[in-house]
Design an enzyme around this catalytic site. Structure first.
Site, PDB file in Angstrom:
ATOM      1  N   GLU A 187      -7.503  33.653  13.926  1.00  0.00           N
ATOM      2  CA  GLU A 187      -8.079  32.315  13.782  1.00  0.00           C
ATOM      3  C   GLU A 187      -9.603  32.341  13.922  1.00  0.00           C
ATOM      4  O   GLU A 187     -10.268  33.256  13.468  1.00  0.00           O
ATOM      5  CB  GLU A 187      -7.425  31.341  14.777  1.00  0.00           C
ATOM      6  CG  GLU A 187      -5.913  31.243  14.559  1.00  0.00           C
ATOM      7  CD  GLU A 187      -5.271  30.092  15.307  1.00  0.00           C
ATOM      8  OE1 GLU A 187      -5.801  28.970  15.280  1.00  0.00           O
ATOM      9  OE2 GLU A 187      -4.206  30.319  15.915  1.00  0.00           O
ATOM     10  N   ASP A 205      -0.136  21.197  13.583  1.00  0.00           N
ATOM     11  CA  ASP A 205      -0.662  22.449  14.121  1.00  0.00           C
ATOM     12  C   ASP A 205      -1.031  22.227  15.593  1.00  0.00           C
ATOM     13  O   ASP A 205      -1.216  21.097  16.041  1.00  0.00           O
ATOM     14  CB  ASP A 205      -1.848  22.941  13.302  1.00  0.00           C
ATOM     15  CG  ASP A 205      -2.023  24.451  13.450  1.00  0.00           C
ATOM     16  OD1 ASP A 205      -1.438  25.023  14.390  1.00  0.00           O
ATOM     17  OD2 ASP A 205      -2.738  25.067  12.636  1.00  0.00           O
TER      18      ASP A 205
HETATM   19  C1  BGC Z   1      -2.180  28.138  14.065  1.00  0.00           C
HETATM   20  C2  BGC Z   1      -0.928  28.093  13.254  1.00  0.00           C
HETATM   21  C3  BGC Z   1       0.234  28.510  14.097  1.00  0.00           C
HETATM   22  C4  BGC Z   1       0.295  27.686  15.343  1.00  0.00           C
HETATM   23  C5  BGC Z   1       1.421  28.041  16.272  1.00  0.00           C
HETATM   24  C6  BGC Z   1      -2.042  27.452  15.367  1.00  0.00           C
HETATM   25  O1  BGC Z   1      -3.160  27.629  16.156  1.00  0.00           O
HETATM   26  O2  BGC Z   1      -3.225  27.546  13.335  1.00  0.00           O
HETATM   27  O3  BGC Z   1      -1.042  28.907  12.121  1.00  0.00           O
HETATM   28  O4  BGC Z   1       1.411  28.385  13.346  1.00  0.00           O
HETATM   29  O5  BGC Z   1      -0.898  27.816  16.054  1.00  0.00           O
HETATM   30  O6  BGC Z   1       1.216  29.231  16.880  1.00  0.00           O
HETATM   31  C1  BGC Z   2      -2.422  29.707  19.022  1.00  0.00           C
HETATM   32  C2  BGC Z   2      -1.099  30.008  19.594  1.00  0.00           C
HETATM   33  C3  BGC Z   2      -1.370  30.807  20.812  1.00  0.00           C
HETATM   34  C4  BGC Z   2      -2.241  30.041  21.756  1.00  0.00           C
HETATM   35  C5  BGC Z   2      -2.630  30.889  22.913  1.00  0.00           C
HETATM   36  C6  BGC Z   2      -3.165  28.851  19.982  1.00  0.00           C
HETATM   37  O1  BGC Z   2      -4.351  28.409  19.489  1.00  0.00           O
HETATM   38  O2  BGC Z   2      -2.282  29.109  17.790  1.00  0.00           O
HETATM   39  O3  BGC Z   2      -0.258  30.641  18.730  1.00  0.00           O
HETATM   40  O4  BGC Z   2      -0.223  31.162  21.469  1.00  0.00           O
HETATM   41  O5  BGC Z   2      -3.376  29.530  21.163  1.00  0.00           O
HETATM   42  O6  BGC Z   2      -2.662  30.152  24.054  1.00  0.00           O
END
Ligand code: BGC
Ligand code: BGC
Length: 818
Positions: free
Chosen positions: A516, A319
């Site tokens: 999130e 992740d």
């Molecule tokens: C999230 C994931 C996601 C990834 C890529 C992470 O922050 O927890 O669910 O697939 O970012 O965007």
């Molecule tokens: C998320 C990504 C997102 C990024 C934004 C990450 O924590 O999982 O999907 O694009 O933050 O900068």
């Protein structure tokens, strides 16, 4: 509107901190593979492919292998670097849209991807391994303008329909294919056990039974199965997040889980066996810890359980920079995660030093060569299964450029919306009568952004308007069409006022988008609307109008006052782009069939609350849901006095309410400090700053220019906003400038600061948002910052501040120049 006291009692932050420090001391629990379900992929190893992989591995250098195990985000890599570093895959994170344009077309996406792919197959390489591309298609192909947006998982859980899930998976895969991509980071098969968790809506159910069926159905839909397995119409699925993301203490995102091994296996692990049995090719490791050990470093679970006991032969994806959270690791160095069994590092940033460190660690033996070979074998195996070695480039594949957001896909989404609605109360007012004059009100009525929630065009989904959703239908639009078709009249008025008295009103409200950790709460109250919905329902009822309440939310919430005030109450979850699905049921064209896949609380502090609990006493039990066929009268429900104590995470000040332990402090360079407690306060000593409440909940701050002074936002304990900074969030203050500054003004986070004088001088006299990326404050350790915002000047200044929060970065946001 009722008066809201400025400062509410703040508690529980201390308890939270205690829990966090206690976790560090805990020993990792041991693992007993026999406690875990065994599984077996239906694909099986193909000896011909395995032999080809063996041959390729023999010809590859360490550098070429390491390139396969690193996944940058496209924003941090140039196409030619794919050739140079032998990169095997690329992702676009939430909202990482081509050219920063969220209205990017399918062609823009393909134009973005094609050069990276071409760089991976550029001539002159010893081995040529085509690159694959991943995106979070978690409720449809949600980063893409014009895509079909299905209900988020929580709504699908209420539908209890695995076949529907399979069809949603197929439709989503087709839209992903259209943009030339190969891989989706879905499905989330978390079993959310504490609904304070901001990702509860990504979970199908609090009970593994539904999640198990759905994991299998969704994986088969996304990847295909049997003859259709990973054919031109399907893409790689990712079961995530392994393991126990929904089991953390307090529902804290990325937190620590202290459940027993038996519960971890039975509640949270079971659906992984189903996903593997259905052939999932990818599993994403989770941010959370289990008994103090970060999952990305948990060899017993990643290797012994997942790859051993469960026979998983695909790859484990990391992740987003999660490896950096393992003690001793950083974004750019983390052998322990790889040695624990991680196969691909999620490295949106800092991937170049990560590459160098991995190469070194393989060469010096920190990482066994066999481990690297195992990871690359798994990656190549999946690439062979996806037939990437025989496929044309993304721009030249048969399914690329096929239309997205098609009527067929939207029909599936509309069906899903209708099946996801749960009727919690109906004291005779539904279905709407043909020919009725219907008032449609509430801030959610004509609001496709609210329908869609997080992971929609941007990561948080908070900055969208209806104009961002061509082809979509708001709930209001869906209702209007059907009401008028039945000879009735639809009156639209967000605040419920209007010249004509309706026969019935529908009030549509709920949570505004989050993703999130930004959705973490300290309780299960509805914070996003701050009781406007209740006042609206009551106002209409006072005029003798029957009211149907429709709430959109990412979790069950304590809303007994709204349920009591209304004649009918529908839980609509986060339905996505097809608002007509709601009208189909409210008008009686089809009956309600949704049943709760999460227990509904009777108090804002009644969480965790799960079916099977000892002393289980929900307001509405798991499985509850009324219908026209089985009506029932709902009596008055018990109400709890104050429900807006703690608010949303990272919303430090909103509508006069401070978040969980946060407060304003006045300070100067002469050690004078005082907390603002809601009434006028002048900094003692220098008297340089005076803060006072405005009637609308804003705070007025006046600097007299006689001494340097600061207005600070913080809690007693330091704040950890490192993850938010990694996620490219901004500190955003809604400010009205009453008198422009006479000297330099700086906005700080902890000890780091940037000048904002220019912004304040140019601001108009109404509220505007001053937002600065957290990355501009990297001079401060953001994992432990004493303040999250500080406005400081030695000059004279008069401003009012109505809102202080973290928000997602807008494309083009930059640090103010010195
Ligand atoms: C999230 C994931 C996601 C990834 C890529 C992470 O922050 O927890 O669910 O697939 O970012 O965007
Ligand atoms: C998320 C990504 C997102 C990024 C934004 C990450 O924590 O999982 O999907 O694009 O933050 O900068």
């Amino acid at each position: 509107m009722s008066h809201r006291p400025l400062l509410r009692a703040a508690a529980s932050v201390a308890a939270l901190l205690l829990a966090v420090s206690a976790q560090a001391a805990e020993k990792p629990a041991t693992v007993h593979p026999k406690l875990w379900p065994a599984a077996k992929s239906p694909i099986g190893l193909d000896p011909v492919i395995e032999k080809r992989i063996t041959d390729m591995l023999a010809r590859m250098t360490v550098e070429e292998k390491v390139g396969q195990v690193i996944q940058p985000e496209w924003k941090s890599i140039k196409p030619e670097e794919v050739t140079q570093y032998h990169i095997g895959s690329i992702e676009n994170g939430g909202g990482a849209v081509p050219n920063g344009n969220k209205h990017a077309t399918v062609k823009d996406w393909v134009d973005l991807i094609e050069p990276y792919y071409q760089a991976s197959v550029a001539p002159g390489q010893k081995v040529t391994i085509p690159l694959i591309w991943a995106s979070d298609a978690v409720h449809g192909h949600n980063n893409v303008y014009g895509a079909t947006l299905f209900p988020h998982n929580i709504g699908l859980g209420a539908a209890h329909d695995p076949d529907l899930l399979k069809r949603i998976g197929e439709a989503t895969a087709a839209e992903v294919r259209s943009t030339g991509m190969d891989w989706s980071f879905a499905p989330t098969i978390a079993v959310a056990r504490d609904d304070r968790w901001g990702r509860t809506y990504e979970s199908y159910s609090e009970d593994p039974a539904i999640t198990r069926q759905y994991a299998a159905a969704m994986v088969s839909g996304i990847q295909g199965a049997g003859a259709t397995f990973l054919d031109d119409h399907h893409v790689i699925a990712t079961a995530k997040h392994f393991l126990g993301d929904g089991s953390t203490d307090g529902g804290r995102d990325q937190g620590n889980s202290t459940v027993s091994e038996a519960d971890l296996a039975r509640l949270h692990g079971a659906a992984y066996a189903d996903a593997i049995n259905a052939g999932t090719q990818s599993v994403m490791a989770s941010y959370n810890s289990w008994h103090g050990t970060k999952m990305h470093g948990n060899k017993a679970l990643l290797t012994d359980v997942l790859k051993g006991r469960m026979g998983f032969d695909g790859f484990i994806m990391g992740d987003w920079l999660a490896h950096a959270q393992i003690p001793g690791c950083s974004n750019s160095d983390c052998a322990p995660a790889f040695n624990a069994g991680l196969d691909i590092f999620n490295a949106p940033q800092d991937w170049k030093p990560l590459y160098a460190n991995l190469v070194r660690e393989v060469k010096d033996g920190t990482i066994p060569k066999a481990r690297l070979d195992d990871a690359v074998r798994r990656i190549l195996r999946v690439k062979f299964r996806l037939k990437v070695f025989d496929q044309p480039s993304p721009a030249n594949r048969p399914e690329t450029f096929k239309p997205i957001g098609t009527p067929e896909h939207r029909a599936i989404a509309r069906e899903a919306v209708a099946k996801s609605l749960v009727l919690l109360k109906n004291n005779g007012v539904l279905p709407l009568k043909a020919g009725a004059r219907v008032l449609i009100a509430g801030d959610g009525a004509d609001n496709i952004a609210m329908q869609s929630g997080g992971w929609t065009l941007s990561w948080q989904g908070a900055d969208n308007t209806n104009a961002d959703f061509p082809g979509a239908t708001s709930i209001y639009e869906g209702l209007k069409a059907q009401i008028e078709a039945s000879g009735g009249q639809a009156l639209y008025s967000p605040d419920g006022t209007g010249p004509q008295k309706p026969d019935v009103a529908i009030v549509i409200f709920g949570e505004t988008p989050y993703a999130e950790f930004m959705g973490d709460q300290s309780d299960v109250a509805l914070h996003h609307d701050n009781s406007e919905s209740l006042e609206l329902i009551k106002k209409l009822k006072a005029q003798g109008i029957p009211v149907v309440a429709v709430m959109m939310s990412g979790r069950p919430l304590y809303v007994n006052p709204q349920i009591n005030a209304a004649d009918a109450f529908v839980a609509a979850w986060l339905p996505g782009s097809e608002g007509e699905g709601v009208a189909d049921v409210l008008t009686g064209k089809r009956d309600f069939s949704g049943k709760l896949s999460f227990s509904w609380p009777k108090r804002p502090d009644q969480t965790p609350l799960n079916v099977g609990d000892k002393d289980y006493a929900p307001q509405f039990a798991y499985g509850f849901g009324l219908s026209y066929a089985a009506p029932a009268e709902t009596p008055q429900l018990p109400e709890v006095a104050d429900t807006t104590k703690y608010g949303e995470k990272n919303v430090y000040l909103s509508k006069g309410t401070f978040w969980n332990g946060y407060k304003l402090t006045l300070s100067d360079n002469a050690q004078h400090r005082m907390d603002y407690v809601g009434s006028q306060a002048t900094l003692y000593g220098t008297a340089a700053l005076t803060v006072s409440p405005e009637t609308d909940g804003a705070v007025k701050a006046v600097w007299n220019g006689k001494a340097r002074a600061a207005l600070e936002v913080g809690a007693d304990a330091p704040s950890d906003i490192a993850r938010e900074a990694n996620g490219a969030m901004m500190i955003a203050l809604s400010i009205r400038v009453n008198a422009t500054p006479s000297a330099e003004v700086r906005l700080g986070v902890g000890s780091a600061s940037v000048p904002v004088t220019g912004w304040l001088k140019n601001a108009s006299t109404s509220y505007a948002t001053l937002a600065v990326p957290l990355s501009c404050f990297k001079a401060q350790n953001l994992a432990a910052t004493p303040t999250v915002a500080r406005i400081e000047t030695a000059g004279a200044l008069d401003i009012s501040v109505s809102d202080i929060r973290l928000t997602e970065t807008r494309p083009g946001a930059s640090c103010p120049a010195e």
